[in-house]
Design a protein around this motif. Structure first.
Motif, PDB file in Angstrom:
ATOM      1  N   LEU A 259       6.612   7.671 -12.919  1.00  0.00           N
ATOM      2  CA  LEU A 259       5.582   6.817 -12.145  1.00  0.00           C
ATOM      3  C   LEU A 259       5.548   5.367 -12.620  1.00  0.00           C
ATOM      4  O   LEU A 259       5.593   4.327 -11.873  1.00  0.00           O
ATOM      5  CB  LEU A 259       3.977   7.276 -12.693  1.00  0.00           C
ATOM      6  N   GLN A 260       6.109   5.205 -14.063  1.00  0.00           N
ATOM      7  CA  GLN A 260       5.902   3.751 -14.419  1.00  0.00           C
ATOM      8  C   GLN A 260       7.474   3.188 -13.914  1.00  0.00           C
ATOM      9  O   GLN A 260       7.464   1.901 -13.534  1.00  0.00           O
ATOM     10  CB  GLN A 260       6.190   3.625 -16.201  1.00  0.00           C
ATOM     11  N   LYS A 261       8.378   3.905 -13.830  1.00  0.00           N
ATOM     12  CA  LYS A 261       9.621   3.229 -13.346  1.00  0.00           C
ATOM     13  C   LYS A 261       9.261   3.109 -11.824  1.00  0.00           C
ATOM     14  O   LYS A 261       9.953   1.995 -11.306  1.00  0.00           O
ATOM     15  CB  LYS A 261      10.726   4.322 -13.463  1.00  0.00           C
ATOM     16  N   SER A 262       8.721   3.718 -11.094  1.00  0.00           N
ATOM     17  CA  SER A 262       8.632   3.817  -9.663  1.00  0.00           C
ATOM     18  C   SER A 262       7.791   2.609  -9.200  1.00  0.00           C
ATOM     19  O   SER A 262       7.594   2.070  -8.160  1.00  0.00           O
ATOM     20  CB  SER A 262       8.269   5.125  -9.035  1.00  0.00           C
ATOM     21  N   PHE A 263       6.718   2.410  -9.903  1.00  0.00           N
ATOM     22  CA  PHE A 263       5.351   1.827  -9.546  1.00  0.00           C
ATOM     23  C   PHE A 263       5.051   0.735 -10.550  1.00  0.00           C
ATOM     24  O   PHE A 263       5.108   0.877 -11.631  1.00  0.00           O
ATOM     25  CB  PHE A 263       3.901   2.670  -9.149  1.00  0.00           C
ATOM     26  N   ASN A 264       4.529  -0.522 -10.186  1.00  0.00           N
ATOM     27  CA  ASN A 264       4.079  -1.453 -10.995  1.00  0.00           C
ATOM     28  C   ASN A 264       2.550  -1.536 -11.119  1.00  0.00           C
ATOM     29  O   ASN A 264       1.754  -2.163 -10.982  1.00  0.00           O
ATOM     30  CB  ASN A 264       4.460  -2.816 -10.592  1.00  0.00           C
ATOM     31  N   THR A 265       2.083  -0.255 -11.458  1.00  0.00           N
ATOM     32  CA  THR A 265       0.712   0.274 -11.646  1.00  0.00           C
ATOM     33  C   THR A 265       0.367   0.958 -12.708  1.00  0.00           C
ATOM     34  O   THR A 265       1.480   1.742 -13.134  1.00  0.00           O
ATOM     35  CB  THR A 265       0.341   1.093 -10.385  1.00  0.00           C
ATOM     36  N   LYS A 266      -0.630   0.955 -13.498  1.00  0.00           N
ATOM     37  CA  LYS A 266      -0.906   1.706 -14.695  1.00  0.00           C
ATOM     38  C   LYS A 266      -1.408   3.155 -14.244  1.00  0.00           C
ATOM     39  O   LYS A 266      -2.486   3.150 -13.592  1.00  0.00           O
ATOM     40  CB  LYS A 266      -2.161   0.891 -15.266  1.00  0.00           C
ATOM     41  N   PHE A 267      -0.736   4.298 -14.985  1.00  0.00           N
ATOM     42  CA  PHE A 267      -1.224   5.264 -14.515  1.00  0.00           C
ATOM     43  C   PHE A 267      -1.670   5.854 -15.989  1.00  0.00           C
ATOM     44  O   PHE A 267      -1.031   5.975 -16.879  1.00  0.00           O
ATOM     45  CB  PHE A 267      -0.142   6.387 -14.066  1.00  0.00           C
TER      46      PHE A 267
ATOM     47  N   ASP B 253       0.945  -1.342   0.110  1.00  0.00           N
ATOM     48  CA  ASP B 253       0.058  -0.147  -0.005  1.00  0.00           C
ATOM     49  C   ASP B 253       0.871   1.234  -0.025  1.00  0.00           C
ATOM     50  O   ASP B 253       1.582   1.597   0.828  1.00  0.00           O
ATOM     51  CB  ASP B 253      -0.835  -0.028   1.293  1.00  0.00           C
ATOM     52  N   ILE B 254       0.666   2.270  -0.922  1.00  0.00           N
ATOM     53  CA  ILE B 254       1.487   3.387  -1.348  1.00  0.00           C
ATOM     54  C   ILE B 254       0.476   4.477  -1.082  1.00  0.00           C
ATOM     55  O   ILE B 254      -0.491   4.499  -1.587  1.00  0.00           O
ATOM     56  CB  ILE B 254       2.185   3.568  -2.488  1.00  0.00           C
ATOM     57  N   SER B 255       0.783   5.435   0.022  1.00  0.00           N
ATOM     58  CA  SER B 255       0.097   6.614   0.322  1.00  0.00           C
ATOM     59  C   SER B 255       0.093   7.688  -1.130  1.00  0.00           C
ATOM     60  O   SER B 255       1.090   7.664  -1.608  1.00  0.00           O
ATOM     61  CB  SER B 255       0.399   7.403   1.479  1.00  0.00           C
ATOM     62  N   ILE B 256      -1.364   8.114  -1.238  1.00  0.00           N
ATOM     63  CA  ILE B 256      -1.412   9.132  -2.144  1.00  0.00           C
ATOM     64  C   ILE B 256      -0.516  10.106  -2.046  1.00  0.00           C
ATOM     65  O   ILE B 256       0.117  10.675  -2.941  1.00  0.00           O
ATOM     66  CB  ILE B 256      -2.812   9.509  -2.218  1.00  0.00           C
ATOM     67  N   GLU B 257       0.120  10.357  -0.685  1.00  0.00           N
ATOM     68  CA  GLU B 257       0.732  11.720  -0.610  1.00  0.00           C
ATOM     69  C   GLU B 257       2.340  11.378  -1.029  1.00  0.00           C
ATOM     70  O   GLU B 257       3.072  12.158  -1.465  1.00  0.00           O
ATOM     71  CB  GLU B 257       0.870  12.048   1.184  1.00  0.00           C
ATOM     72  N   ALA B 258       2.716   9.990  -0.688  1.00  0.00           N
ATOM     73  CA  ALA B 258       4.064   9.585  -1.096  1.00  0.00           C
ATOM     74  C   ALA B 258       3.975   9.685  -2.810  1.00  0.00           C
ATOM     75  O   ALA B 258       5.068  10.070  -3.365  1.00  0.00           O
ATOM     76  CB  ALA B 258       4.330   8.222  -0.707  1.00  0.00           C
ATOM     77  N   VAL B 259       2.970   9.234  -3.418  1.00  0.00           N
ATOM     78  CA  VAL B 259       2.970   9.390  -4.882  1.00  0.00           C
ATOM     79  C   VAL B 259       3.062  10.907  -5.253  1.00  0.00           C
ATOM     80  O   VAL B 259       3.633  11.175  -6.163  1.00  0.00           O
ATOM     81  CB  VAL B 259       1.732   8.560  -5.525  1.00  0.00           C
ATOM     82  N   SER B 260       2.234  11.744  -4.585  1.00  0.00           N
ATOM     83  CA  SER B 260       2.206  12.884  -4.946  1.00  0.00           C
ATOM     84  C   SER B 260       3.644  13.690  -4.790  1.00  0.00           C
ATOM     85  O   SER B 260       3.919  14.769  -5.631  1.00  0.00           O
ATOM     86  CB  SER B 260       1.097  13.725  -4.083  1.00  0.00           C
ATOM     87  N   ASN B 261       4.297  13.307  -3.815  1.00  0.00           N
ATOM     88  CA  ASN B 261       5.895  13.849  -3.726  1.00  0.00           C
ATOM     89  C   ASN B 261       6.516  13.257  -5.132  1.00  0.00           C
ATOM     90  O   ASN B 261       7.571  14.253  -5.606  1.00  0.00           O
ATOM     91  CB  ASN B 261       6.405  13.283  -2.445  1.00  0.00           C
ATOM     92  N   ILE B 262       6.462  12.396  -5.401  1.00  0.00           N
ATOM     93  CA  ILE B 262       7.382  11.739  -6.325  1.00  0.00           C
ATOM     94  C   ILE B 262       6.896  12.417  -7.703  1.00  0.00           C
ATOM     95  O   ILE B 262       7.593  12.938  -8.598  1.00  0.00           O
ATOM     96  CB  ILE B 262       7.110  10.137  -6.696  1.00  0.00           C
ATOM     97  N   VAL B 263       5.492  12.719  -7.820  1.00  0.00           N
ATOM     98  CA  VAL B 263       4.978  13.270  -9.015  1.00  0.00           C
ATOM     99  C   VAL B 263       5.539  14.915  -9.109  1.00  0.00           C
ATOM    100  O   VAL B 263       6.091  15.552 -10.079  1.00  0.00           O
ATOM    101  CB  VAL B 263       3.466  13.381  -9.025  1.00  0.00           C
TER     102      VAL B 263
ATOM    103  N   ARG C 270     -12.401   3.905 -13.582  1.00  0.00           N
ATOM    104  CA  ARG C 270     -13.281   2.637 -13.623  1.00  0.00           C
ATOM    105  C   ARG C 270     -12.491   1.677 -13.978  1.00  0.00           C
ATOM    106  O   ARG C 270     -12.677   0.188 -13.613  1.00  0.00           O
ATOM    107  CB  ARG C 270     -14.442   2.787 -14.450  1.00  0.00           C
ATOM    108  N   GLU C 271     -11.418   1.692 -15.192  1.00  0.00           N
ATOM    109  CA  GLU C 271     -10.723   0.418 -15.552  1.00  0.00           C
ATOM    110  C   GLU C 271      -9.707  -0.038 -14.505  1.00  0.00           C
ATOM    111  O   GLU C 271      -8.890  -0.938 -14.818  1.00  0.00           O
ATOM    112  CB  GLU C 271      -9.697   1.143 -16.775  1.00  0.00           C
ATOM    113  N   GLY C 272      -9.348   0.648 -13.465  1.00  0.00           N
ATOM    114  CA  GLY C 272      -8.532   0.146 -12.439  1.00  0.00           C
ATOM    115  C   GLY C 272      -7.066   0.913 -12.588  1.00  0.00           C
ATOM    116  O   GLY C 272      -6.193   0.566 -11.501  1.00  0.00           O
ATOM    117  N   SER C 273      -7.021   1.781 -13.564  1.00  0.00           N
ATOM    118  CA  SER C 273      -5.539   2.625 -13.620  1.00  0.00           C
ATOM    119  C   SER C 273      -5.841   4.026 -13.015  1.00  0.00           C
ATOM    120  O   SER C 273      -6.962   4.407 -12.492  1.00  0.00           O
ATOM    121  CB  SER C 273      -5.363   2.775 -14.928  1.00  0.00           C
ATOM    122  N   TYR C 274      -5.005   4.741 -13.122  1.00  0.00           N
ATOM    123  CA  TYR C 274      -4.973   5.946 -12.088  1.00  0.00           C
ATOM    124  C   TYR C 274      -4.898   7.228 -13.088  1.00  0.00           C
ATOM    125  O   TYR C 274      -3.990   7.024 -14.135  1.00  0.00           O
ATOM    126  CB  TYR C 274      -3.943   6.196 -10.872  1.00  0.00           C
TER     127      TYR C 274
END
Length: 120
Positions: A98-106, A14-24, A65-69
């Motif tokens: 984002l693609q490099k840091s997370f294994n999640t679709k943005f 689980d990665i907090s949105i605040e952590a992702v926001s800092n990277i962004v 809805r598709e499960g990506s962000y």
């Protein structure tokens, strides 16, 4: 939404949105021509650029809805500049980080230019 979920063969992450926001925020602020990140609500000319501690107030991350962000970022651009080039390069940089840091679709990296400034 308060976190991004990732499932690995070893368990859940689980990665907090605040952590992702800092990277962004770091990726956007290191982009050429970007003066800063501003509040995503009620920005007015003369308002201050957000400090590192408050970047999340200018960045919105939502699960679609598709499960990506989808990521939305509100910025000031240094003028004179080619706005479309600055925004395009910032989008590419954020997407790469984002693609490099997370294994999640943005899915979408939306950048909103809230104003121009001659100060960096």
């Amino acid at each position: 939404m308060t976190k991004i979920d990732n499932i690995t063969p070893h368990g859940e992450i689980d990665i907090s949105i605040e952590a992702v926001s800092n990277i962004v925020g770091d990726a956007v602020l290191s982009s050429y021509g970007v003066a800063g990140i501003v509040s995503r609500t009620h920005y007015h000319i003369g308002d201050e650029i957000l400090s590192a501690e408050n970047l999340k107030n200018g960045i919105n991350i939502v699960k679609n809805r598709e499960g990506s962000y989808d990521v939305s970022i509100h910025i000031l651009i240094i003028y004179p500049a080619k706005i479309t080039e600055i925004v395009s390069e910032a989008q590419k940089k954020v997407n790469y980080v984002l693609q490099k840091s997370f294994n999640t679709k943005f899915n979408n990296i939306n950048i909103y230019v809230e104003g121009l400034t001659s100060n960096s």
